[in-house]
Design an enzyme around this catalytic site. Structure first.
Site, mmCIF file in Angstrom:
data_model
loop_
_atom_site.group_PDB
_atom_site.id
_atom_site.type_symbol
_atom_site.label_atom_id
_atom_site.label_comp_id
_atom_site.label_asym_id
_atom_site.label_seq_id
_atom_site.Cartn_x
_atom_site.Cartn_y
_atom_site.Cartn_z
ATOM 1 C CG ASP A 19 -1.698 -1.297 1.334
ATOM 2 O OD1 ASP A 19 -2.714 -1.434 0.663
ATOM 3 O OD2 ASP A 19 -1.233 -2.199 2.068
ATOM 4 C CD GLU A 30 -1.532 -3.207 -6.621
ATOM 5 O OE1 GLU A 30 -1.700 -2.055 -6.995
ATOM 6 O OE2 GLU A 30 -2.376 -3.823 -5.950
HETATM 7 O O1 TRH Z 1 4.524 -6.126 0.495
HETATM 8 P P1 TRH Z 1 3.579 -6.683 -0.467
HETATM 9 O O2 TRH Z 1 3.219 -8.088 -0.264
HETATM 10 O O3 TRH Z 1 2.287 -5.798 -0.516
HETATM 11 C C1 TRH Z 1 0.978 -6.336 -0.615
HETATM 12 C C2 TRH Z 1 0.337 -6.039 -1.921
HETATM 13 O O4 TRH Z 1 0.398 -4.699 -2.257
HETATM 14 C C3 TRH Z 1 -1.111 -6.467 -1.860
HETATM 15 O O5 TRH Z 1 -1.746 -6.184 -3.066
HETATM 16 C C4 TRH Z 1 -1.789 -5.749 -0.744
HETATM 17 O O6 TRH Z 1 -3.110 -6.106 -0.667
HETATM 18 C C5 TRH Z 1 -1.064 -6.087 0.509
HETATM 19 O O7 TRH Z 1 0.288 -5.713 0.410
HETATM 20 C C6 TRH Z 1 -1.681 -5.395 1.687
HETATM 21 O O8 TRH Z 1 4.213 -6.584 -1.953
HETATM 22 P P2 TRH Z 1 4.400 -5.356 -2.949
HETATM 23 O O9 TRH Z 1 3.087 -4.848 -3.417
HETATM 24 O O10 TRH Z 1 5.316 -5.799 -3.972
HETATM 25 O O11 TRH Z 1 5.071 -4.221 -2.088
HETATM 26 C C7 TRH Z 1 6.366 -4.296 -1.606
HETATM 27 C C8 TRH Z 1 6.997 -2.924 -1.611
HETATM 28 O O12 TRH Z 1 8.163 -2.928 -0.816
HETATM 29 C C9 TRH Z 1 7.426 -2.496 -3.005
HETATM 30 O O13 TRH Z 1 7.174 -1.117 -3.167
HETATM 31 C C10 TRH Z 1 8.928 -2.735 -3.008
HETATM 32 C C11 TRH Z 1 9.260 -2.431 -1.573
HETATM 33 N N1 TRH Z 1 10.501 -3.015 -1.077
HETATM 34 C C12 TRH Z 1 11.631 -2.208 -1.065
HETATM 35 O O14 TRH Z 1 11.578 -1.044 -1.506
HETATM 36 N N2 TRH Z 1 12.785 -2.708 -0.542
HETATM 37 C C13 TRH Z 1 12.887 -3.976 -0.056
HETATM 38 O O15 TRH Z 1 13.984 -4.381 0.401
HETATM 39 C C14 TRH Z 1 11.712 -4.791 -0.095
HETATM 40 C C15 TRH Z 1 11.788 -6.214 0.432
HETATM 41 C C16 TRH Z 1 10.552 -4.280 -0.608
#
Ligand code: TRH
Length: 363
Positions: free
Chosen positions: A20, A264
């Site tokens: 989010d 996402e």
């Molecule tokens: O963390 P997520 O599993 O988020 C999920 C999805 O958005 C889902 O649709 C929603 O319903 C739920 O959360 C509540 O995976 P996502 O969407 O890939 O988000 C991870 C974010 O973290 C992404 O912006 C990348 C960031 N990230 C970093 O910037 N550095 C890191 O080291 C890591 C591990 C992630």
């Protein structure tokens, strides 16, 4: 049509995980990069310390509680993922008829997205009763709101030196030339131990870069179950990463040959990397994510062998990750490149959002 820059109020509540905030931050940063003035109202912005340690010029981060004092909102209000706005914000919207109120939805490749994108949602109760908010659906096809993509993404990718990035990550130790690099960002997939075992036995050595948080805990547990150290065995070498900024997270995806992603935002970033991806979709208790996953297969014309891997990884098929091929089929790489090229040819989400607001204003 004249380009105008507006003030944006973006509201986000962290449900769980990082998506989010991750999506909202990228949206804020990109709007600001295009000259808009952005305020991000967030109930828990703690992850920004690693996600965006330098912040972004033009983006102000404010607490959710402080929104209860709001008396005036910007030109555009974005309610991310149906987070329900504080009453004070709704009151302000009701008094500012020229403010556009957008409900930014979750990403899906399902058919309902094209049907629902851009529809009005009349507000029937609360301080903003009588106002209208508008559904904005990200998506993979024309007729949807598109995907978040920075204007300078391709230029940054062209300048990126994957070999230097890999060697810096390895502490400047020589990286094995024939090593395949895989990133791992996932929840707790059932097939994880099997995947690790398969990679350790593969003729080609593998460097597995495991992201911080749940993926790392799950990997450590799987290694324990296999009787290994947390750093892998045989031809599998595991690197445990710290939390990376979004910029570095993108670099990781660009530097790897294959990316396991989840949720996402990381899926979209993996598509921009143009490499094959394996998506661990966010699980929903009513199994609605199965249809969502299949819609993604179909929309992106994913090769059958990669679909089968997805079905195992997401617990839909009882088959085994031990069936992982010794070398990834070439159609996986072709699929990654084709997705990137075809999606890049479509207008990005920020452009569409700005155009949508602009069109409403010239009417
Ligand atoms: O963390 P997520 O599993 O988020 C999920 C999805 O958005 C889902 O649709 C929603 O319903 C739920 O959360 C509540 O995976 P996502 O969407 O890939 O988000 C991870 C974010 O973290 C992404 O912006 C990348 C960031 N990230 C970093 O910037 N550095 C890191 O080291 C890591 C591990 C992630």
């Amino acid at each position: 049509m004249k380009q105008t820059n507006w003030t944006w109020d973006i509201f986000c509540r962290v449900i769980d995980n990082h998506g989010d905030l991750g999506v909202c931050w990228r949206l804020c940063a990109e709007l600001a990069a295009r000259g808009h003035c952005v305020r991000l109202w967030i109930d828990d912005g703690s992850a920004l310390t690693w996600m965006a340690p330098s912040g972004a010029t033009g983006v102000e981060v404010l607490t959710w509680e402080s929104a209860s004092q709001i008396t005036e909102v910007g030109d555009v209000v974005v309610e991310a993922f149906g987070c329900f706005l504080p009453e004070a914000v709704e009151r302000a919207i009701a008094q500012q008829p020229h403010t556009d109120w957008i409900n930014l939805e979750y990403l899906s490749a399902e058919d309902y997205v094209t049907r629902s994108h851009g529809l009005p949602s009349p507000v029937m109760q609360g301080p903003a009763r009588g106002c209208t908010k508008w559904f904005f659906y990200p998506g993979f096809t024309p007729g949807t709101g598109g995907l978040l993509r920075e204007t300078n993404l391709t230029a940054r990718q062209l300048q990126f030196d994957a070999a230097s990035w890999r060697s810096a990550l390895n502490g400047h130790c020589a990286t094995q030339a024939q090593e395949r690099w895989i990133s791992l960002f996932c929840y707790e997939p059932q097939g994880l131990a099997e995947l690790l075992l398969t990679l350790s036995r593969s003729p080609q050595p593998t460097r597995l870069c495991v992201t911080a948080g749940r993926a790392q805990s799950a990997t450590t547990q799987a290694c324990q179950a296999l009787g290994w150290s947390a750093f892998g065995a045989d031809r599998l070498h595991i690197t445990h990463l710290p939390y990376l900024s979004q910029t570095e997270f993108d670099h990781l995806l660009w530097a790897c040959d294959l990316n396991f992603v989840r949720g996402e935002d990381s899926l979209v970033r993996s598509l921009w990397a143009g490499k094959p991806s394996v998506w661990h979709i966010y699980p929903q208790h009513d199994l609605a994510h199965h249809d969502k996953l299949r819609a993604f297969f179909n929309t992106t014309h994913m090769p059958n062998s990669l679909r089968r891997v997805h079905e195992v990884w997401n617990g839909i098929s009882p088959a085994s990750m031990l069936d992982w091929p010794d070398t990834e089929p070439t159609d996986w790489a072709v699929w990654g490149q084709t997705c990137r090229n075809e999606l890049t040819a479509q207008p990005d989400l920020c452009t569409q959002l700005v155009n949508w607001v602009m069109q409403r204003r010239v009417r």
